[in-house]
Motif scaffolding. Sequence first.
Motif, PDB file in Angstrom:
ATOM      1  N   UNK A  64      27.380  74.867  44.006  1.00  0.00           N
ATOM      2  CA  UNK A  64      28.451  73.110  44.603  1.00  0.00           C
ATOM      3  C   UNK A  64      27.983  72.678  44.325  1.00  0.00           C
ATOM      4  N   UNK A  65      27.605  71.329  43.748  1.00  0.00           N
ATOM      5  CA  UNK A  65      26.920  70.255  43.890  1.00  0.00           C
ATOM      6  C   UNK A  65      27.483  68.825  44.964  1.00  0.00           C
ATOM      7  N   UNK A  66      26.653  68.287  45.109  1.00  0.00           N
ATOM      8  CA  UNK A  66      27.257  67.103  46.497  1.00  0.00           C
ATOM      9  C   UNK A  66      27.699  66.256  45.667  1.00  0.00           C
ATOM     10  N   UNK A  67      28.657  65.277  46.737  1.00  0.00           N
ATOM     11  CA  UNK A  67      29.260  64.490  46.019  1.00  0.00           C
ATOM     12  C   UNK A  67      28.432  63.346  45.949  1.00  0.00           C
ATOM     13  N   UNK A  68      28.747  61.851  45.213  1.00  0.00           N
ATOM     14  CA  UNK A  68      28.274  60.988  46.044  1.00  0.00           C
ATOM     15  C   UNK A  68      29.271  59.436  45.281  1.00  0.00           C
ATOM     16  N   UNK A  69      28.978  58.580  46.676  1.00  0.00           N
ATOM     17  CA  UNK A  69      27.425  58.260  46.728  1.00  0.00           C
ATOM     18  C   UNK A  69      27.378  59.580  48.599  1.00  0.00           C
ATOM     19  N   UNK A  70      26.042  59.441  49.171  1.00  0.00           N
ATOM     20  CA  UNK A  70      25.858  59.930  50.838  1.00  0.00           C
ATOM     21  C   UNK A  70      26.038  58.884  51.030  1.00  0.00           C
ATOM     22  N   UNK A  71      25.848  57.347  50.239  1.00  0.00           N
ATOM     23  CA  UNK A  71      26.442  56.434  51.778  1.00  0.00           C
ATOM     24  C   UNK A  71      28.607  57.056  52.270  1.00  0.00           C
ATOM     25  N   UNK A  72      28.520  57.363  50.741  1.00  0.00           N
ATOM     26  CA  UNK A  72      30.441  57.913  51.689  1.00  0.00           C
ATOM     27  C   UNK A  72      30.368  59.579  52.675  1.00  0.00           C
ATOM     28  N   UNK A  73      29.275  59.943  52.900  1.00  0.00           N
ATOM     29  CA  UNK A  73      29.631  61.180  53.131  1.00  0.00           C
ATOM     30  C   UNK A  73      30.253  61.492  54.223  1.00  0.00           C
ATOM     31  N   UNK A  74      29.484  60.896  55.882  1.00  0.00           N
ATOM     32  CA  UNK A  74      30.475  60.439  56.647  1.00  0.00           C
ATOM     33  C   UNK A  74      31.978  59.986  56.339  1.00  0.00           C
ATOM     34  N   UNK A  75      32.005  59.475  55.594  1.00  0.00           N
ATOM     35  CA  UNK A  75      33.614  59.150  55.999  1.00  0.00           C
ATOM     36  C   UNK A  75      34.461  59.950  55.217  1.00  0.00           C
ATOM     37  N   UNK A  76      34.198  60.661  54.745  1.00  0.00           N
ATOM     38  CA  UNK A  76      34.670  62.485  53.523  1.00  0.00           C
ATOM     39  C   UNK A  76      34.389  63.300  53.322  1.00  0.00           C
ATOM     40  N   UNK A  77      33.293  64.112  54.618  1.00  0.00           N
ATOM     41  CA  UNK A  77      32.865  65.069  54.639  1.00  0.00           C
ATOM     42  C   UNK A  77      32.184  65.454  55.867  1.00  0.00           C
ATOM     43  N   UNK A  78      32.464  66.842  56.506  1.00  0.00           N
ATOM     44  CA  UNK A  78      31.662  67.308  57.583  1.00  0.00           C
ATOM     45  C   UNK A  78      30.090  66.811  57.256  1.00  0.00           C
ATOM     46  N   UNK A  79      29.106  65.985  57.857  1.00  0.00           N
ATOM     47  CA  UNK A  79      27.518  66.020  57.831  1.00  0.00           C
ATOM     48  C   UNK A  79      26.982  66.638  57.563  1.00  0.00           C
ATOM     49  N   UNK A  80      27.083  67.578  58.795  1.00  0.00           N
ATOM     50  CA  UNK A  80      25.545  69.249  58.940  1.00  0.00           C
ATOM     51  C   UNK A  80      26.242  69.652  57.715  1.00  0.00           C
ATOM     52  N   UNK A  81      27.044  69.810  56.766  1.00  0.00           N
ATOM     53  CA  UNK A  81      27.162  70.480  55.503  1.00  0.00           C
ATOM     54  C   UNK A  81      26.866  69.967  54.515  1.00  0.00           C
ATOM     55  N   UNK A 373      41.129  58.220  39.681  1.00  0.00           N
ATOM     56  CA  UNK A 373      39.615  57.365  39.028  1.00  0.00           C
ATOM     57  C   UNK A 373      38.689  58.717  38.768  1.00  0.00           C
ATOM     58  N   UNK A 374      38.365  58.499  37.174  1.00  0.00           N
ATOM     59  CA  UNK A 374      37.363  59.241  36.714  1.00  0.00           C
ATOM     60  C   UNK A 374      35.848  58.856  36.916  1.00  0.00           C
ATOM     61  N   UNK A 375      35.483  57.576  37.107  1.00  0.00           N
ATOM     62  CA  UNK A 375      34.421  57.188  38.282  1.00  0.00           C
ATOM     63  C   UNK A 375      34.247  57.851  39.249  1.00  0.00           C
ATOM     64  N   UNK A 376      35.278  57.920  40.581  1.00  0.00           N
ATOM     65  CA  UNK A 376      34.415  58.598  41.587  1.00  0.00           C
ATOM     66  C   UNK A 376      35.071  60.348  41.271  1.00  0.00           C
ATOM     67  N   UNK A 377      35.998  60.222  40.793  1.00  0.00           N
ATOM     68  CA  UNK A 377      36.526  61.850  40.593  1.00  0.00           C
ATOM     69  C   UNK A 377      35.456  63.175  39.867  1.00  0.00           C
ATOM     70  N   UNK A 378      35.204  62.459  38.694  1.00  0.00           N
ATOM     71  CA  UNK A 378      34.484  63.080  37.874  1.00  0.00           C
ATOM     72  C   UNK A 378      32.444  63.010  38.202  1.00  0.00           C
ATOM     73  N   UNK A 379      32.371  61.682  37.955  1.00  0.00           N
ATOM     74  CA  UNK A 379      31.526  61.666  37.522  1.00  0.00           C
ATOM     75  C   UNK A 379      30.251  61.898  39.576  1.00  0.00           C
ATOM     76  N   UNK A 380      31.229  61.366  40.188  1.00  0.00           N
ATOM     77  CA  UNK A 380      30.705  61.306  41.605  1.00  0.00           C
ATOM     78  C   UNK A 380      30.941  62.804  42.156  1.00  0.00           C
ATOM     79  N   UNK A 381      31.450  63.544  42.105  1.00  0.00           N
ATOM     80  CA  UNK A 381      32.236  64.623  42.424  1.00  0.00           C
ATOM     81  C   UNK A 381      32.347  64.320  43.545  1.00  0.00           C
ATOM     82  N   UNK A 382      33.642  63.517  43.509  1.00  0.00           N
ATOM     83  CA  UNK A 382      34.695  62.832  44.988  1.00  0.00           C
ATOM     84  C   UNK A 382      36.272  62.981  45.257  1.00  0.00           C
ATOM     85  N   UNK A 383      36.174  64.065  45.447  1.00  0.00           N
ATOM     86  CA  UNK A 383      37.828  64.731  45.463  1.00  0.00           C
ATOM     87  C   UNK A 383      37.981  63.939  46.564  1.00  0.00           C
TER      88      UNK A 383
END
Length: 530
Positions: A64-81, A373-383
């Motif tokens: 699993x590759x982490x999603x980018x940017x890290x600044x969106x982690x709090x809004x998108x995923x469970x931070x401890x993991x 959105x190719x930038x966010x979904x593919x390049x940033x691995x943020x689904x």
Amino acid sequence: MEFSLTLGKYILKVESEKNTPNASGALLTGTDIRIQLPFVADQFYCHGWQSWSLTAWLDTREELAPSFPVSLHASHIDLPYAFEKKPNGSWLGAVNTPDGKIILLGSLGLESHVKYDGDSLCGSYEHGNGDWFLAYGLEQDIFQKYAFLLGDRFGKTRLKDSPRIWCSWYSFYKEIKESTLLRIINEMGDLAFDVIQVDDGWQKKVGDWEANEKFPSGMQALADSIKLTGRKAGLWLAPLIAVQSSSIFQNHQGWLLHDAHGRLVQAGVNWHEKFFALDTTHPQVLEMLAELMQKVRTWGYDYVKLDFLFAGALPGQRYVNIPRETAYRQGLETIRLALGDAYLLTCGAPILPTLGLCDAIRVGPDVSDVWNLNLESRLMNNFAVPGAQNAIRTTLNRLWLKPIVHTDPDVVYFHSRNISLSNEQKQLLKYLAYISEFKATSDLPSWLTASERQELQLFLTSKPEIKYISQYKYQINGSICDLSESIKFPKSLNWFENLIRFFIGNLANISIAFILFDKFFSIERRKSDL
């Protein structure tokens, strides 16, 4: 305690403090659970933490590759993991078996997580002991049994049918005003909506929940106008967050969540500024939440959409030292009680802690008039970002929740004005709404041709017969609907794309750069849409 458990033709080695066998598997108890499997699974069911978080079957052979940017982690995923490299999910996880079935390990409590470490399913609670459901069988059957257990533990929706909704968001985003909405209300005619919902843009600030200057008559007058059409009035709020420019942030920082170093917990960036999480264990916050919901009901709103709710369950130091999802649920219980019998749709909400306290829950990311959105979904691995494909993928993998809560897949598009979705892609969103049994759109009546308006009316009034065939295949009124292509992921990045990802992802972690990008993107998006 270690013991052997036979599920079908598989003998599992189970480590737990207590186990009670049942017809599908076993009920287990323990802080840390390990289920050693007699095979190597190639698929893991990853269940995301909140509404927008990716939920999908993932290939266990890929790290699993982490999603980018890290600044969106709090809004998108469970931070401890956020940086866990092994396949993992919030509260539950499952693997496929060689005979085409699944083995599921699902928590029956809060603050819990499941991961697959190559030969075992491992479950853990963040605080103390908890109960688990371990089961083997066909995917649909096992998830249904798990859903019923969750319904018994947390509660179910009160209502059989969901309302049909028009909401302002995807037509105007935040650029709504009273005069425009009054015109649209009059243009609705006989369109079979049960609810007209006012979305983001009516409030002074996120955190200051009074009508702004664009609504000179106030929110009660608008609700009265909606109800004159025979429909219910709906309103959007995000009561568990406050932006920096709000009066709550300026005057009540003691109400906000802090970290172990005394710093405020930032929940994300939106509205061109940072926003922060409220502490739902603070007595004054609970009092404020109750008064706010009572005010909304007094204004005349019988349908309430609450957004960005994940903030109430972020890690942090609270006024009362209780686990984070328990704290969130306490706040939501206060809200539910104050709302009375209003229909409550939750969004950006941690899934399990929300069950039993809402009527509906968004079960995927926002849709968009763009497929992907190719930038966010593919390049940033943020689904977890908005996009029609992202919404379809995660929603399909959460429909097992339907027996206990209304599952909101977001809106359907019928208009053809400045939209990049193909007719086939719009049809997939309509199929998803039928399957989810939740119908909503933001299309303006004035944007619709006569045939598009007729299509919308038919969508709102029809009750097609839905039959489940296989994982992503359904029969709708006798026609086969195959959504399997919609859940596929983009191809892996090459070395140059990885370099771009690293550069853009790290640039977006700088708050001022992210805010400027958000502001530019929002302005340009509104220009094209309006």
